[in-house]
Design an enzyme around this catalytic site. Sequence first.
Site, PDB file in Angstrom:
ATOM      1  N   SER A  55       0.855  -1.190   0.000  1.00 30.81           N
ATOM      2  CA  SER A  55       0.000   0.000   0.000  1.00 30.81           C
ATOM      3  C   SER A  55       0.885   1.231   0.000  1.00 30.81           C
ATOM      4  CB  SER A  55      -0.889   0.007   1.243  1.00 30.81           C
ATOM      5  OG  SER A  55      -1.483   1.281   1.454  1.00 30.81           O
ATOM      6  N   TYR A  89      -0.258  -0.422  10.675  1.00 28.11           N
ATOM      7  CA  TYR A  89      -0.617  -0.813   9.315  1.00 28.11           C
ATOM      8  C   TYR A  89       0.508  -0.484   8.348  1.00 28.11           C
ATOM      9  CZ  TYR A  89      -3.112  -1.018   4.860  1.00 28.11           C
ATOM     10  OH  TYR A  89      -3.485  -1.320   3.573  1.00 28.11           O
TER      11      TYR A  89
END
Length: 309
Positions: free
Chosen positions: A155, A181
Amino acid sequence: MTGSGFTAQSTAAEVVGGIDLTGRRAVVTGAASGIGLETARALAGAGAEVTLAVRDTAAGERAAAGIASGGAGRVLVALLDLADQRSVAAFAAAWHGPLHVLVNNAGVMMTPQTRTPEGWELQFATNHLGHFALATRLHPALAAAGRARVVSLSSVAHLRSPVHFDDVHFRDRPYDAGLAYAQSKTANVLFAVEAGRRWAADGVTVNAVHPGAVLGTNLSRHLTREALDAAASGGRTFKTPQQGAATVVYVATAPGLERVAGRYFEDCAEAHRHIPGTSGGVADHALDPDAAALLWRMSLDCLAADVRG
């Protein structure tokens, strides 16, 4: 490496058009919805046998039926919970024969502070350690396939944080869901760097992919309504799940990438190095070979400790 001819707006079906995957076998984790579902649909549509590796097998069966109704290769469903190492081991033990494509798609994002039974932080445990264990256990099947490919979904969030090796699981520092994350997504790229190096002699290529921002998938289920509204109104360009799956399918199938490994792709092209103050690209900390080697050793140590426990 020449351009792919595809763009940020291309779909997975367009990317795989004209490619015949008959006789190939693929596993897509988290394939019951979102990008994983569209990745599986495109691979099956090109003739591959695709196994949907999912936590919810009922949802997986519904997804498989939907893919099959469009006319495709064989679609199977198998239980896989990446946060449960016993589940990962059982999935790998049940696999027989070669594996040509492994797409490490499943993930969790911005979860409240949660630990697995081993004491691991949930996002790192699911997004990295679960997929690391799955890929390494399936390595013999990948090597047996000849020119197999592994796609590790990362990501743009990886830009926010390297892997903090001194406290990966937030045992000493205050928990920050966003940073947790981010480091898990950096780990996904570092895995591609080191696995690509280690497995090149076996004909297995491993690359990382940023699929793009896709709203409305299960990945965003832990975001608040305020966060979702802010993302939608912040001027960012969002993709459909079909567009989000395009770069994944490109890296998994493009003929020109047969020997390319350890790279990071976005918008159906290899990404440029990130320049601080700009958006996009891949951070230097995510391509650092020393960090990649350290992460590999640390991951093996985590799994070995789990086995001993």
